[in-house]
Enzyme design. Structure first.
Site, short mmCIF file in Angstrom:
data_model
loop_
_atom_site.label_atom_id
_atom_site.label_comp_id
_atom_site.label_asym_id
_atom_site.label_seq_id
_atom_site.Cartn_x
_atom_site.Cartn_y
_atom_site.Cartn_z
N LYS A 62 0.98 -1.15 0.11
CA LYS A 62 -0.05 0.05 0.05
C LYS A 62 0.83 1.26 -0.10
CE LYS A 62 -4.00 0.01 2.20
NZ LYS A 62 -5.21 0.44 2.81
N ASN A 104 -15.50 11.75 3.44
CA ASN A 104 -15.87 10.38 2.95
C ASN A 104 -17.48 10.50 3.03
OD1 ASN A 104 -15.96 7.78 1.85
ND2 ASN A 104 -16.34 7.00 4.18
N HIS A 106 -20.75 7.86 3.43
CA HIS A 106 -20.94 6.61 3.77
C HIS A 106 -22.40 6.24 4.05
CE1 HIS A 106 -19.98 2.76 5.47
NE2 HIS A 106 -20.97 2.77 6.50
C1 GAR Z 1 -21.93 5.24 -2.25
O1 GAR Z 1 -23.32 4.59 -1.91
C2 GAR Z 1 -21.15 5.35 -1.18
O2 GAR Z 1 -21.81 5.86 -0.06
C3 GAR Z 1 -20.65 4.06 -0.93
O3 GAR Z 1 -20.44 3.45 -2.11
C4 GAR Z 1 -21.34 3.91 -2.99
C5 GAR Z 1 -20.68 4.23 -4.39
O4 GAR Z 1 -21.60 4.67 -5.22
N1 GAR Z 1 -19.54 4.02 -0.04
C6 GAR Z 1 -19.16 2.97 0.78
O5 GAR Z 1 -19.70 2.02 1.12
C7 GAR Z 1 -18.11 3.15 1.66
N2 GAR Z 1 -17.93 2.40 2.84
P1 GAR Z 1 -21.31 5.47 -6.44
O6 GAR Z 1 -19.92 4.71 -7.22
O7 GAR Z 1 -22.28 5.06 -7.37
O8 GAR Z 1 -20.65 6.74 -6.13
#
Ligand code: GAR
Length: 193
Positions: A62, A104, A106
């Site tokens: 990473k 971020n 979530h």
């Molecule tokens: C979103 O709903 C975001 O909140 C989630 O991934 C999705 C991405 O959608 N994030 C997580 O779960 C982070 N742990 P997108 O690619 O259509 O924006």
């Protein structure tokens, strides 16, 4: 305008919502994507936004891929980073460099249902409501300081698909709004050196 990078791994509907928001007070100068096949790359290309795409499997660690990424962020003169469906934990290196300038989004009411599959977790837990959280990124998994939350009701017949649709509708409105609020507040105090 403040120069920002958006990080995404998949579809990129949140990235698109930021691009489409005409009131955004920042300029998206880079899309960072850790998944060379992701649809979000196409969205960036269509909008003429430069991309930094990498495959973590091609690096030994990473730290190694983040050092490359860091170089790209510095070259693009990025000041803030917004994670939008970026399915990877940032290393302490990037968190340190980003120093309270990483947000971020979530799909749950944190601290409930952190990590992956937050929507599925909420459905399986049988709770009546879940929601959306925007928070600062620290070294933990979805543990940073919360900036904004909005509830989304879980309906009796909800499936992962229907609940995700309602959650994302909230996300697409909330994230640009919170980003603007945070950046406007920040600019009041950031007088430079
Ligand atoms: C979103 O709903 C975001 O909140 C989630 O991934 C999705 C991405 O959608 N994030 C997580 O779960 C982070 N742990 P997108 O690619 O259509 O924006």
């Amino acid at each position: 305008k403040i120069r920002v990078a958006v990080f995404a791994s998949g579809d990129g509907s949140n990235f698109q919502a930021l691009l489409d928001n005409e009131d955004l007070v920042c300029e998206i100068v880079l899309l960072v994507c850790d998944n060379p096949g992701a649809k979000v790359i196409e969205r960036a290309e269509n909008a003429g936004i430069p991309t930094y795409v990498f495959d973590p499997n091609e690096y030994k660690s990473k730290l190694e891929y983040e050092l490359h990424l860091l170089k790209a962020l510095v070259n693009a003169e990025v000041r803030w980073m917004f994670l939008a469906g970026y399915m990877r934990i940032l290393s302490p290196l990037l968190v340190e460099v980003g120093e309270d300038r990483i947000l971020n989004i979530h799909p749950s009411l944190l601290p409930a249902f952190p990590g992956k599959d937050a929507i599925k977790q909420a459905l399986e837990a049988g709770v009546e409501k879940t929601g959306v959280t925007v928070h600062y990124v620290d070294e933990g998994i979805d543990t940073g300081r919360i900036v904004a939350q909005e509830e989304v009701e879980i309906l009796p017949n909800d499936t992962e698909k229907t609940l995700k649709e309602r959650i994302q509708r909230v996300e697409h409105r909330l994230y640009p709004q919170v980003i603007n609020d945070v950046l406007i507040e920040f600019s009041k105090y950031d007088k430079g050196i």
